[in-house]
Design a protein around this motif. Structure first.
Motif, PDB file in Angstrom:
ATOM      1  N   GLU A  93      20.794 108.772 -29.815  1.00 60.35           N
ATOM      2  CA  GLU A  93      21.413 109.249 -28.579  1.00 60.35           C
ATOM      3  C   GLU A  93      22.934 109.070 -28.562  1.00 60.35           C
ATOM      4  OE1 GLU A  93      20.385 109.120 -23.846  1.00 60.35           O
ATOM      5  OE2 GLU A  93      19.335 107.776 -25.206  1.00 60.35           O
ATOM      6  N   LYS A  94      23.445 107.901 -28.860  1.00 58.02           N
ATOM      7  CA  LYS A  94      24.890 107.649 -28.812  1.00 58.02           C
ATOM      8  C   LYS A  94      25.642 108.543 -29.803  1.00 58.02           C
ATOM      9  CE  LYS A  94      28.319 103.983 -29.059  1.00 58.02           C
ATOM     10  NZ  LYS A  94      28.574 102.551 -29.319  1.00 58.02           N
ATOM     11  N   ALA A  95      25.119 108.660 -31.020  1.00 61.48           N
ATOM     12  CA  ALA A  95      25.768 109.484 -32.041  1.00 61.48           C
ATOM     13  C   ALA A  95      25.791 110.953 -31.634  1.00 61.48           C
ATOM     14  CB  ALA A  95      25.074 109.311 -33.387  1.00 61.48           C
ATOM     15  N   LEU A  96      24.702 111.452 -31.059  1.00 60.40           N
ATOM     16  CA  LEU A  96      24.674 112.855 -30.655  1.00 60.40           C
ATOM     17  C   LEU A  96      25.582 113.104 -29.458  1.00 60.40           C
ATOM     18  CD1 LEU A  96      20.998 114.028 -31.164  1.00 60.40           C
ATOM     19  CD2 LEU A  96      22.965 114.358 -32.624  1.00 60.40           C
ATOM     20  N   ASP A  97      25.652 112.165 -28.532  1.00 62.27           N
ATOM     21  CA  ASP A  97      26.568 112.315 -27.401  1.00 62.27           C
ATOM     22  C   ASP A  97      28.005 112.481 -27.905  1.00 62.27           C
ATOM     23  OD1 ASP A  97      24.568 112.191 -25.490  1.00 62.27           O
ATOM     24  OD2 ASP A  97      24.869 110.054 -25.081  1.00 62.27           O
ATOM     25  N   GLN A  98      28.353 111.791 -28.984  1.00 59.13           N
ATOM     26  CA  GLN A  98      29.701 111.892 -29.550  1.00 59.13           C
ATOM     27  C   GLN A  98      29.885 113.143 -30.398  1.00 59.13           C
ATOM     28  OE1 GLN A  98      30.209 108.166 -31.600  1.00 59.13           O
ATOM     29  NE2 GLN A  98      30.518 107.017 -29.713  1.00 59.13           N
ATOM     30  N   ALA A  99      28.826 113.638 -31.018  1.00 59.18           N
ATOM     31  CA  ALA A  99      28.931 114.792 -31.917  1.00 59.18           C
ATOM     32  C   ALA A  99      28.951 116.127 -31.195  1.00 59.18           C
ATOM     33  CB  ALA A  99      27.782 114.775 -32.927  1.00 59.18           C
ATOM     34  N   LEU A 100      28.248 116.241 -30.082  1.00 60.97           N
ATOM     35  CA  LEU A 100      28.121 117.534 -29.403  1.00 60.97           C
ATOM     36  C   LEU A 100      29.285 117.738 -28.441  1.00 60.97           C
ATOM     37  CD1 LEU A 100      24.269 117.520 -28.725  1.00 60.97           C
ATOM     38  CD2 LEU A 100      25.509 118.387 -30.708  1.00 60.97           C
ATOM     39  N   THR A 101      30.473 117.879 -29.000  1.00 61.86           N
ATOM     40  CA  THR A 101      31.692 117.910 -28.186  1.00 61.86           C
ATOM     41  C   THR A 101      32.147 119.303 -27.788  1.00 61.86           C
ATOM     42  OG1 THR A 101      33.034 117.896 -30.186  1.00 61.86           O
ATOM     43  CG2 THR A 101      32.526 115.755 -29.193  1.00 61.86           C
ATOM     44  N   THR A 102      31.744 120.324 -28.507  1.00 61.32           N
ATOM     45  CA  THR A 102      32.247 121.668 -28.198  1.00 61.32           C
ATOM     46  C   THR A 102      31.213 122.550 -27.493  1.00 61.32           C
ATOM     47  OG1 THR A 102      31.657 122.542 -30.375  1.00 61.32           O
ATOM     48  CG2 THR A 102      33.859 121.589 -30.156  1.00 61.32           C
ATOM     49  N   ALA A 103      30.096 121.975 -27.126  1.00 62.51           N
ATOM     50  CA  ALA A 103      29.047 122.750 -26.457  1.00 62.51           C
ATOM     51  C   ALA A 103      29.479 123.154 -25.056  1.00 62.51           C
ATOM     52  CB  ALA A 103      27.765 121.931 -26.371  1.00 62.51           C
ATOM     53  N   ASP A 104      29.065 124.358 -24.648  1.00 64.38           N
ATOM     54  CA  ASP A 104      29.304 124.799 -23.278  1.00 64.38           C
ATOM     55  C   ASP A 104      28.457 123.976 -22.313  1.00 64.38           C
ATOM     56  OD1 ASP A 104      31.026 126.824 -24.159  1.00 64.38           O
ATOM     57  OD2 ASP A 104      29.357 128.218 -24.424  1.00 64.38           O
ATOM     58  N   LYS A 105      27.210 123.747 -22.674  1.00 64.24           N
ATOM     59  CA  LYS A 105      26.285 122.949 -21.863  1.00 64.24           C
ATOM     60  C   LYS A 105      25.374 122.170 -22.793  1.00 64.24           C
ATOM     61  CE  LYS A 105      25.887 125.941 -17.830  1.00 64.24           C
ATOM     62  NZ  LYS A 105      24.979 126.674 -16.965  1.00 64.24           N
ATOM     63  N   VAL A 106      25.017 120.971 -22.377  1.00 65.53           N
ATOM     64  CA  VAL A 106      24.063 120.154 -23.124  1.00 65.53           C
ATOM     65  C   VAL A 106      23.009 119.655 -22.149  1.00 65.53           C
ATOM     66  CG1 VAL A 106      23.711 118.064 -24.499  1.00 65.53           C
ATOM     67  CG2 VAL A 106      25.824 119.382 -24.777  1.00 65.53           C
ATOM     68  N   VAL A 107      21.760 119.861 -22.501  1.00 65.81           N
ATOM     69  CA  VAL A 107      20.649 119.311 -21.737  1.00 65.81           C
ATOM     70  C   VAL A 107      20.008 118.258 -22.631  1.00 65.81           C
ATOM     71  CG1 VAL A 107      18.412 119.768 -20.675  1.00 65.81           C
ATOM     72  CG2 VAL A 107      20.257 121.442 -20.468  1.00 65.81           C
ATOM     73  N   LYS A 108      19.837 117.053 -22.095  1.00 65.50           N
ATOM     74  CA  LYS A 108      19.273 115.947 -22.865  1.00 65.50           C
ATOM     75  C   LYS A 108      18.118 115.354 -22.060  1.00 65.50           C
ATOM     76  CE  LYS A 108      21.619 112.131 -22.690  1.00 65.50           C
ATOM     77  NZ  LYS A 108      22.598 111.056 -22.913  1.00 65.50           N
ATOM     78  N   ARG A 109      17.019 115.140 -22.754  1.00 70.92           N
ATOM     79  CA  ARG A 109      15.872 114.511 -22.102  1.00 70.92           C
ATOM     80  C   ARG A 109      15.263 113.492 -23.055  1.00 70.92           C
ATOM     81  NH1 ARG A 109      14.598 120.056 -20.231  1.00 70.92           N
ATOM     82  NH2 ARG A 109      15.184 120.104 -18.041  1.00 70.92           N
ATOM     83  N   THR A 110      14.872 112.369 -22.518  1.00 71.22           N
ATOM     84  CA  THR A 110      14.119 111.383 -23.275  1.00 71.22           C
ATOM     85  C   THR A 110      12.690 111.467 -22.783  1.00 71.22           C
ATOM     86  OG1 THR A 110      16.063 109.961 -23.431  1.00 71.22           O
ATOM     87  CG2 THR A 110      13.931 108.947 -23.888  1.00 71.22           C
ATOM     88  N   VAL A 111      11.770 111.682 -23.712  1.00 71.13           N
ATOM     89  CA  VAL A 111      10.375 111.885 -23.339  1.00 71.13           C
ATOM     90  C   VAL A 111       9.458 111.126 -24.286  1.00 71.13           C
ATOM     91  CG1 VAL A 111      10.754 114.165 -22.327  1.00 71.13           C
ATOM     92  CG2 VAL A 111      10.244 113.992 -24.741  1.00 71.13           C
ATOM     93  N   ASP A 112       8.324 110.701 -23.765  1.00 73.51           N
ATOM     94  CA  ASP A 112       7.213 110.269 -24.610  1.00 73.51           C
ATOM     95  C   ASP A 112       6.382 111.521 -24.753  1.00 73.51           C
ATOM     96  OD1 ASP A 112       7.898 107.610 -24.915  1.00 73.51           O
ATOM     97  OD2 ASP A 112       6.815 106.983 -23.128  1.00 73.51           O
ATOM     98  N   ALA A 113       6.441 112.146 -25.925  1.00 81.02           N
ATOM     99  CA  ALA A 113       5.903 113.496 -26.004  1.00 81.02           C
ATOM    100  C   ALA A 113       5.197 113.782 -27.309  1.00 81.02           C
ATOM    101  CB  ALA A 113       7.035 114.499 -25.828  1.00 81.02           C
ATOM    102  N   THR A 114       4.298 114.731 -27.225  1.00 85.99           N
ATOM    103  CA  THR A 114       3.704 115.341 -28.409  1.00 85.99           C
ATOM    104  C   THR A 114       4.609 116.510 -28.798  1.00 85.99           C
ATOM    105  OG1 THR A 114       2.409 116.921 -27.128  1.00 85.99           O
ATOM    106  CG2 THR A 114       1.366 114.787 -27.603  1.00 85.99           C
ATOM    107  N   THR A 115       4.367 117.088 -29.945  1.00 87.58           N
ATOM    108  CA  THR A 115       5.155 118.234 -30.389  1.00 87.58           C
ATOM    109  C   THR A 115       5.065 119.395 -29.407  1.00 87.58           C
ATOM    110  OG1 THR A 115       4.810 117.565 -32.664  1.00 87.58           O
ATOM    111  CG2 THR A 115       5.517 119.823 -32.312  1.00 87.58           C
ATOM    112  N   ASP A 116       3.893 119.669 -28.855  1.00 85.49           N
ATOM    113  CA  ASP A 116       3.738 120.758 -27.892  1.00 85.49           C
ATOM    114  C   ASP A 116       4.596 120.521 -26.654  1.00 85.49           C
ATOM    115  OD1 ASP A 116       1.959 122.073 -29.523  1.00 85.49           O
ATOM    116  OD2 ASP A 116       0.170 121.351 -28.482  1.00 85.49           O
ATOM    117  N   GLU A 117       4.662 119.274 -26.199  1.00 82.77           N
ATOM    118  CA  GLU A 117       5.470 118.965 -25.024  1.00 82.77           C
ATOM    119  C   GLU A 117       6.960 119.113 -25.322  1.00 82.77           C
ATOM    120  OE1 GLU A 117       2.386 115.857 -22.897  1.00 82.77           O
ATOM    121  OE2 GLU A 117       3.689 115.139 -24.495  1.00 82.77           O
ATOM    122  N   ILE A 118       7.383 118.793 -26.536  1.00 82.05           N
ATOM    123  CA  ILE A 118       8.785 118.978 -26.918  1.00 82.05           C
ATOM    124  C   ILE A 118       9.128 120.463 -26.911  1.00 82.05           C
ATOM    125  CG2 ILE A 118      10.425 118.780 -28.824  1.00 82.05           C
ATOM    126  CD1 ILE A 118       9.091 116.049 -29.429  1.00 82.05           C
TER     127      ILE A 118
END
Length: 131
Positions: free
Chosen positions: A94-119
């Motif tokens: 999470e921390k590394a991606l927050d720093q890497a995704l700097t030029t995106a117009d929009k970022v949606v981030k979710r933390t989930v306990d999920a199966t592949t279908d739910e992702i």
């Protein structure tokens, strides 16, 4: 039944494929990522990166636990002039991606306990919300 595990799901939209690829090149950690766009009006996987074999997003020629069809369904939510970057991994990225995704117009981030279908469902909803 598929095992649920904690995952961080990022869906970022960009004005260009080159901007999405540049942010992907800055990402570090254990994750599965893909840059997607539309080519001739159809969803297209531009580049895929599999770090430490998370294998949630499929390789261009099969493999992965998330079917390629469903990744393309998420890409279908992009407008014709957008590119998207999808990254999925364990919460430690999470921390590394927050720093890497700097030029995106929009970022949606979710933390989930999920199966592949739910992702898959999370990705489709994220791109719909960005549209």
């Amino acid at each position: 039944m598929a095992e649920k595990k904690p995952m961080v799901v990022y869906a970022a939209s960009y004005e260009s494929v080159s901007a999405a690829l540049a942010d992907m090149d800055e990402m570090i950690g254990t994750y599965d990522a893909a840059v997607i766009d539309k080519e001739n009006g159809k969803p297209h996987i531009v580049k895929r990166m599999d770090r430490a074999r998370i294998r949630v997003i499929p390789e261009m020629f099969g493999g992965g636990t998330l079917p390629r069809k469903e990744l393309k369904e998420a890409a279908a939510e992009l407008t014709a002039n957008q590119a998207g970057l999808i990254a999925v991994g364990e919460p430690t990225i999470e921390k590394a991606l927050d720093q890497a995704l700097t030029t995106a117009d929009k970022v949606v981030k979710r933390t989930v306990d999920a199966t592949t279908d739910e992702i898959t469902s999370e990705l489709q909803e994220a791109f719909k919300a960005q549209g």
